[in-house]
Design a protein around this motif. Structure first.
Motif, short mmCIF file in Angstrom:
data_model
loop_
_atom_site.label_atom_id
_atom_site.label_comp_id
_atom_site.label_asym_id
_atom_site.label_seq_id
_atom_site.Cartn_x
_atom_site.Cartn_y
_atom_site.Cartn_z
N UNK A 194 50.00 47.03 23.99
CA UNK A 194 50.31 47.99 25.05
C UNK A 194 49.04 48.57 25.68
N UNK A 195 48.00 48.73 24.90
CA UNK A 195 46.78 49.34 25.41
C UNK A 195 46.11 48.50 26.48
N UNK A 196 45.89 47.22 26.19
CA UNK A 196 45.14 46.38 27.14
C UNK A 196 45.83 45.06 27.46
N UNK A 197 47.04 44.85 26.95
CA UNK A 197 47.71 43.58 27.19
C UNK A 197 46.97 42.43 26.54
N UNK A 198 46.41 42.66 25.39
CA UNK A 198 45.59 41.66 24.71
C UNK A 198 46.45 40.51 24.20
N UNK A 199 45.84 39.34 24.20
CA UNK A 199 46.52 38.17 23.64
C UNK A 199 46.38 38.18 22.13
N UNK A 200 47.20 37.36 21.48
CA UNK A 200 47.12 37.25 20.02
C UNK A 200 45.73 36.78 19.59
N UNK A 201 45.18 35.86 20.35
CA UNK A 201 43.84 35.33 20.02
C UNK A 201 42.79 36.43 20.11
N UNK A 204 43.22 39.66 19.77
CA UNK A 204 43.42 40.59 18.65
C UNK A 204 42.90 39.98 17.36
N UNK A 205 43.24 38.71 17.12
CA UNK A 205 42.79 38.03 15.91
C UNK A 205 41.27 38.01 15.81
N UNK A 206 40.62 37.59 16.89
CA UNK A 206 39.15 37.51 16.88
C UNK A 206 38.51 38.89 16.79
N UNK A 207 39.13 39.89 17.40
CA UNK A 207 38.59 41.25 17.33
C UNK A 207 38.62 41.82 15.92
N UNK A 227 39.44 49.09 21.11
CA UNK A 227 38.29 48.74 20.27
C UNK A 227 38.24 49.59 19.00
N UNK A 228 38.59 50.85 19.10
CA UNK A 228 38.56 51.72 17.93
C UNK A 228 39.63 51.30 16.91
N UNK A 229 40.79 50.91 17.38
CA UNK A 229 41.84 50.48 16.47
C UNK A 229 41.52 49.17 15.78
#
Length: 113
Positions: free
Chosen positions: A21-28, A30-33, A110-112
């Motif tokens: 919801x925050x940035x519309x990030x993809x699964x990839x 999020x995983x890499x982050x 980024x903080x999460x």
């Protein structure tokens, strides 16, 4: 899960729902982050994959869909005006309840991680 309190009631939201919801990030993304290039850590890899797979049951793919879902589920709880869209309620909840000391959604993301 991410826990927050609203009017002396405690609520829990899946962290993947908030991240998307925050940035519309993809699964990839999020995983890499979360992994931060430490792919040899199989314990962490397994847990992140489990989080991503368990989120698939919601059938929500975009950031807008996540915000609409959050707004729909918390519409009654928040007591906001009826003319607000579900997405606007989701944006308000994320802005007011999640890491309130940070302004931008990207910083919260980024903080999460």
């Amino acid at each position: 899960m991410l826990r927050f309190t609203w009017r002396k009631q405690e609520y829990v939201i899946p962290i993947m729902l908030i991240l998307k919801a925050l940035v519309g990030a993809s699964d990839k993304e999020i995983f890499e982050g979360i992994m931060m290039q430490d792919y040899d850590n199989t314990f962490l890899t397994d847990r992140v994959e489990l989080l991503l797979r368990s989120f698939k049951m919601y059938a929500i793919h975009t950031g807008e869909q996540c915000l609409e879902y959050i707004g729909d589920k918390f519409r009654v709880v928040l007591g906001m005006p009826d003319d607000w869209t579900n997405e606007a309620l989701g944006v308000w909840l994320v802005r007011k309840m999640i890491l309130v000391h940070l302004e931008s959604a990207r910083d919260k993301f980024r903080m999460l991680l």
